[in-house]
Structure formats: C-alpha cells, structure tokens
Design a protein around this motif. Structure first.
Motif, short mmCIF file in Angstrom:
data_model
loop_
_atom_site.label_atom_id
_atom_site.label_comp_id
_atom_site.label_asym_id
_atom_site.label_seq_id
_atom_site.Cartn_x
_atom_site.Cartn_y
_atom_site.Cartn_z
N GLY A 4 0.82 -1.20 0.00
CA GLY A 4 0.00 0.00 0.00
C GLY A 4 0.85 1.25 0.00
O GLY A 4 2.06 1.21 -0.25
N ARG A 5 0.19 2.36 0.32
CA ARG A 5 0.84 3.66 0.25
C ARG A 5 2.07 3.74 1.15
O ARG A 5 2.94 4.59 0.98
N SER B 189 -3.08 -1.76 -2.91
CA SER B 189 -4.25 -0.96 -2.55
C SER B 189 -4.43 0.11 -3.64
O SER B 189 -3.56 0.34 -4.47
N ARG B 190 -5.56 0.78 -3.58
CA ARG B 190 -5.95 1.68 -4.68
C ARG B 190 -5.00 2.86 -4.94
O ARG B 190 -4.79 3.22 -6.11
N GLN C 116 -5.43 -4.34 -8.31
CA GLN C 116 -6.03 -3.65 -7.16
C GLN C 116 -7.03 -4.52 -6.42
O GLN C 116 -7.94 -5.09 -6.99
N VAL C 117 -6.85 -4.56 -5.10
CA VAL C 117 -7.77 -5.30 -4.23
C VAL C 117 -8.74 -4.31 -3.61
O VAL C 117 -8.34 -3.23 -3.18
N GLY C 118 -10.01 -4.67 -3.56
CA GLY C 118 -10.95 -3.83 -2.83
C GLY C 118 -12.26 -3.63 -3.54
O GLY C 118 -12.52 -4.22 -4.57
N GLN C 119 -13.05 -2.77 -2.95
CA GLN C 119 -14.40 -2.51 -3.42
C GLN C 119 -14.45 -2.14 -4.90
O GLN C 119 -15.30 -2.62 -5.64
N SER C 120 -13.56 -1.26 -5.33
CA SER C 120 -13.55 -0.89 -6.74
C SER C 120 -12.47 -1.65 -7.50
O SER C 120 -12.19 -1.36 -8.66
N GLY C 121 -11.87 -2.62 -6.84
CA GLY C 121 -10.89 -3.49 -7.48
C GLY C 121 -11.41 -4.92 -7.46
O GLY C 121 -12.60 -5.16 -7.68
N GLY D 108 2.12 -2.10 4.74
CA GLY D 108 1.85 -0.66 4.60
C GLY D 108 0.50 -0.34 4.03
O GLY D 108 0.34 0.58 3.24
N SER E 265 -3.43 0.54 5.32
CA SER E 265 -4.10 0.93 6.57
C SER E 265 -5.31 0.05 6.88
O SER E 265 -5.61 -0.19 8.05
N GLN F 242 -12.98 0.15 2.20
CA GLN F 242 -13.04 -0.23 0.78
C GLN F 242 -11.98 -1.26 0.43
O GLN F 242 -12.15 -2.04 -0.49
N HIS F 243 -10.88 -1.25 1.15
CA HIS F 243 -9.85 -2.27 0.91
C HIS F 243 -10.29 -3.59 1.56
O HIS F 243 -10.24 -4.65 0.93
N ASN G 150 2.47 -2.94 9.79
CA ASN G 150 2.18 -1.52 9.75
C ASN G 150 2.86 -0.85 10.95
O ASN G 150 2.93 -1.45 12.03
N LEU H 158 7.82 -1.62 7.33
CA LEU H 158 7.65 -2.66 6.30
C LEU H 158 8.95 -2.95 5.56
O LEU H 158 9.17 -4.07 5.08
P1 FAD Z 1 -3.14 4.66 3.54
O1 FAD Z 1 -4.53 4.65 4.08
O2 FAD Z 1 -2.48 5.96 3.36
O3 FAD Z 1 -2.30 3.74 4.51
C1 FAD Z 1 -0.90 3.59 4.44
C2 FAD Z 1 -0.53 2.78 5.67
O4 FAD Z 1 0.85 2.51 5.62
C3 FAD Z 1 -0.77 3.54 7.00
O5 FAD Z 1 -1.55 2.72 7.84
C4 FAD Z 1 0.62 3.74 7.58
O6 FAD Z 1 0.64 3.63 8.98
C5 FAD Z 1 1.38 2.61 6.93
N1 FAD Z 1 2.79 2.88 6.77
C6 FAD Z 1 3.40 4.00 6.29
N2 FAD Z 1 4.75 3.83 6.24
C7 FAD Z 1 4.98 2.57 6.70
C8 FAD Z 1 6.18 1.82 6.88
N3 FAD Z 1 7.38 2.30 6.53
N4 FAD Z 1 6.06 0.57 7.38
C9 FAD Z 1 4.84 0.04 7.70
N5 FAD Z 1 3.70 0.73 7.56
C10 FAD Z 1 3.77 1.98 7.05
N6 FAD Z 1 -8.98 1.37 -1.67
C11 FAD Z 1 -8.51 0.15 -2.01
O7 FAD Z 1 -7.44 -0.28 -1.56
N7 FAD Z 1 -9.23 -0.62 -2.88
C12 FAD Z 1 -10.40 -0.23 -3.40
O8 FAD Z 1 -10.99 -0.97 -4.21
C13 FAD Z 1 -10.91 1.05 -3.05
N8 FAD Z 1 -12.09 1.48 -3.53
C14 FAD Z 1 -12.58 2.69 -3.12
C15 FAD Z 1 -13.86 3.08 -3.54
C16 FAD Z 1 -14.38 4.28 -3.11
C17 FAD Z 1 -15.77 4.68 -3.57
C18 FAD Z 1 -13.63 5.11 -2.25
C19 FAD Z 1 -14.21 6.41 -1.76
C20 FAD Z 1 -12.37 4.72 -1.83
C21 FAD Z 1 -11.82 3.51 -2.26
N9 FAD Z 1 -10.57 3.09 -1.85
C22 FAD Z 1 -10.13 1.84 -2.18
C23 FAD Z 1 -9.62 3.97 -1.12
C24 FAD Z 1 -9.62 3.72 0.38
O9 FAD Z 1 -10.61 4.53 1.00
C25 FAD Z 1 -8.25 4.10 0.97
O10 FAD Z 1 -7.95 5.44 0.66
C26 FAD Z 1 -7.11 3.22 0.49
O11 FAD Z 1 -7.45 1.84 0.65
C27 FAD Z 1 -5.86 3.51 1.31
O12 FAD Z 1 -4.80 2.76 0.81
P2 FAD Z 1 -3.55 2.44 1.73
O13 FAD Z 1 -3.99 1.65 2.91
O14 FAD Z 1 -2.50 1.87 0.86
O15 FAD Z 1 -3.06 3.92 2.14
#
Ligand code: FAD
Length: 317
Positions: free
Chosen positions: A207-208, A233-234, A247-252, A264, A266, A270-271, A285, A304
C-alpha cells in the motif's frame, strides 16, 4: 411466497463461478426461507449446465432455452419473470455482475420486490437480511425488507463460499417466448492485465506505506522470491504505478487467497471489502491503531522495509 430461486450465470455456454457461490449463499438460508432451493440456467444450451448446478442441497434445476447463445437482457428479463411467476420464491439470488445488472433490477422494480445490489452477507430474520456497503463503502448497512412479498438480491462475486458436493435434483424446462432483438457482431475479451489476482493462493499486497514508485521493484522481486503474487491498494493504481488488474478492494478485485500479506496498508473499509475473507491475513504496519489489524490473524507493528529485508533474506536462494 417461499423458497429460494438462484439464477445461474454463464457466458458463451460456460458456467461462471459466481453461480455456485449464489447456490452456496442460498443454501445458507434455505431452511428459513421455506426449505426449497431451485436453480435456473437461462440461455441457449442451458441444459448443458444441469450437472454442474446440481450441488448437494439443490432441490430442482430449471432450464430456460433462449433464441441466441449471447446474452440479451430482454430475454433474461422475460425468463426471470416467468420463473418467479412459476416458483413464487421468497428470495431470488442473482450475481452482482454486468449481465445481471442488465435485467435483475428492472424485474425487481416491475414486480415490486424488495431489492439490494452488491450484497456481501446474507442472513435471515423473519425474512432476508442483506449486508452491503453504504456511503461509498465507509459503513456496512444491514437491510431488511418489511412488507415485501419477495426479495431479489444481487450478491457480490467472490464474497460467498461456493456450494460443494453433488446431488441429483430433478430437472425441468420452462418455456419462455422471447425473440432475439440484437445481432451479435463479435466478442472482445476485457484485458485483465498480466495476472489474475483472484486466482492466487498467496498475495503479497503493498500500500501507500511503500511511499515511492522506485520501491516497487523491491516488492516485485520479493513476491517472486516468496512465490507470491503482487497486489496493491488503490492509491498505487490511482498514482499510475501499477495496473488496476492488481487492485484489491471494493472498486478493485475481491480476493480470497490462502495467505494475504499486507505491507503498509491501513485497512480502509473499501480495501477490507476485497480481502477480509482471505484464509490467513498477516499485516505489517507502523501504526498499531491501523484498522487492518482488526481483521488480521497475525499483526506486526514494524517498518515494512525492515520486514521486507528480513523476508528477502529468509527466502534467499
Ligand atoms: P493509507 O490509508 O495511506 O495507509 C498507508 C498505511 O501505511 C498507514 O496505515 C501507515 O501507517 C502505513 N505505513 C506507512 N509507512 C509505513 C512503513 N514504513 N512501514 C509500515 N507501515 C507503514 N482502496 C482500495 O485499496 N481498494 C479499493 O478498491 C478502493 N475502492 C474505493 C472506492 C471508493 C468509492 C472510495 C471512496 C475509496 C476507495 N478506496 C479503495 C480507497 C480507500 O478509502 C483508501 O484510501 C485506500 O485503501 C488507502 O490505501 P492504503 O492503505 O495503501 O493507504
């Protein structure tokens, strides 16, 4: 109104996986719905799917022949209407798929049935209780359908366990008059990208938290070393770093691997919608409050990159 009617789905004569998932979901509530479950196969050559649909617990397989081997919404609508008229089911189950969206909601509206789409859980409390996402997937909404004499639900593919075993339910054909209205010119497969993450047993999902596109090759290599398939993740797809087939998740994609290793991520709802039914979830995380830990079987509060280095070493050679 009693019993469950499942509408199986096929494409170009081949049964789609969601069909057995619909039967599995239907069997879960069959007892409360009146004790009977019928499965219908609609389309030219519908009879060829009869054996595959006769899972244990299915009471009847119904076939509706169609004028064309290709999907036509008005033909399926007419068939569904006739099947409901004949079976008078308390609950009708369709896949939440492109094809079924072309006729399911229209039939439900015309017949005044209770209706919900993209259902991820199904229960029974005096009638069907459907769970689906609300407010863009930020909350789970439980729906019941008071005062409705029948309910039609469209279930998300991959969210229910498929029916197993085989019985030998009786089969009968249902006649429906519907002329073809379209001419089929050709068939183009949707590009699924280089990989099908829904079929993988082991997903290494990033992820991010990986922060930078330049980190990607490190995780591609790690996935290969570990015998895993890389998913994301998205945000990584939105940033254009990775094709959306991963992509894994609601829109994936909805995935159900034996092992889901999330680095990494969260754990936004949606994920989670796309991976929480994985057999074993391992999350890494730095934030101990990250929601992903709420669904994880094993959680590691750590950086990570440290974990990735350690894993690369363990799987070396
Ligand atoms: P973040 O939420 O930014 O999380 C990053 C995580 O990494 C944080 O928890 C942080 O603590 C951790 N981190 C940072 N640095 C490190 C490190 N060095 N070591 C360990 N951990 C670390 N999302 C999807 O994934 N799939 C979907 O299909 C999807 N569909 C969506 C549909 C709609 C209608 C909407 C509104 C949103 C959708 N989303 C989807 C987006 C979703 O809401 C989140 O924004 C997204 O899942 C966040 O991705 P993430 O966890 O990678 O990023």
């Amino acid at each position: 109104m009693s019993g469950v009617l499942v509408i199986a789905e096929s494409r170009r004569g081949e049964l789609r996986e969601v069909s057995l998932e619909l039967i599995g979901a239907g069997l879960g509530v069959k007892g409360q719905a009146g004790g009977r479950l019928a499965v219908a196969s609609i389309g030219a050559g519908a009879a060829s799917n009869v054996d595959a649909l006769g899972a244990e617990g299915v009471d009847q397989v119904l076939t509706v022949d169609a004028p064309s081997e290709h999907f036509e919404p008005h033909v399926h609508a007419a068939a569904l209407d006739a099947l409901i008229e004949q079976e008078r089911p308390a609950l009708v189950l369709l896949g939440h798929t492109i094809d079924s969206l072309g006729f399911g909601p229209a039939v439900a509206a015309r017949r005044g049935l209770g209706f919900a789409s993209d259902v991820t859980r199904l229960a029974w409390d005096g009638g069907p209780v459907a769970t689906r996402g609300g407010y863009g997937g930020k909350v789970d909404v439980e729906l019941d359908f008071p005062g409705k004499d029948g309910v039609l639900l469209m279930l998300r593919a991959g969210a229910f366990a498929p029916a197993e075993g085989s019985g030998s339910p009786p089969t009968s054909a249902v006649e429906v008059q519907a002329e073809p209205r379209t001419e089929h010119l050709g068939f183009r497969e949707v590009e699924t990208g280089d990989v099908d993450i829904t079929k993988a047993d082991f997903l290494l999902s990033i992820g991010r938290g990986i922060e930078d596109k330049d980190s990607l090759p490190q995780f591609e290599e790690l996935a290969e070393k570990m015998g895993a398939t890389l998913s994301v993740s998205r945000p990584l797809v939105d940033a254009g770093w990775v094709p959306n087939a991963r992509q894994v998740g609601q829109s994936g994609k909805t995935v159900k691997p034996k092992v889901y290793l999330a680095l990494g991520i969260s754990g936004a709802v949606q994920h989670l919608a796309g991976m929480q039914t994985a057999e074993t979830i391992i999350a890494v995380n730095t934030d101990p409050e990250a929601p992903i830990f709420g669904v994880a079987d094993y959680g590691v509060v750590a950086d990570l990159f440290d974990v990735a280095d350690e894993l690369a070493e363990q799987f070396e050679g």
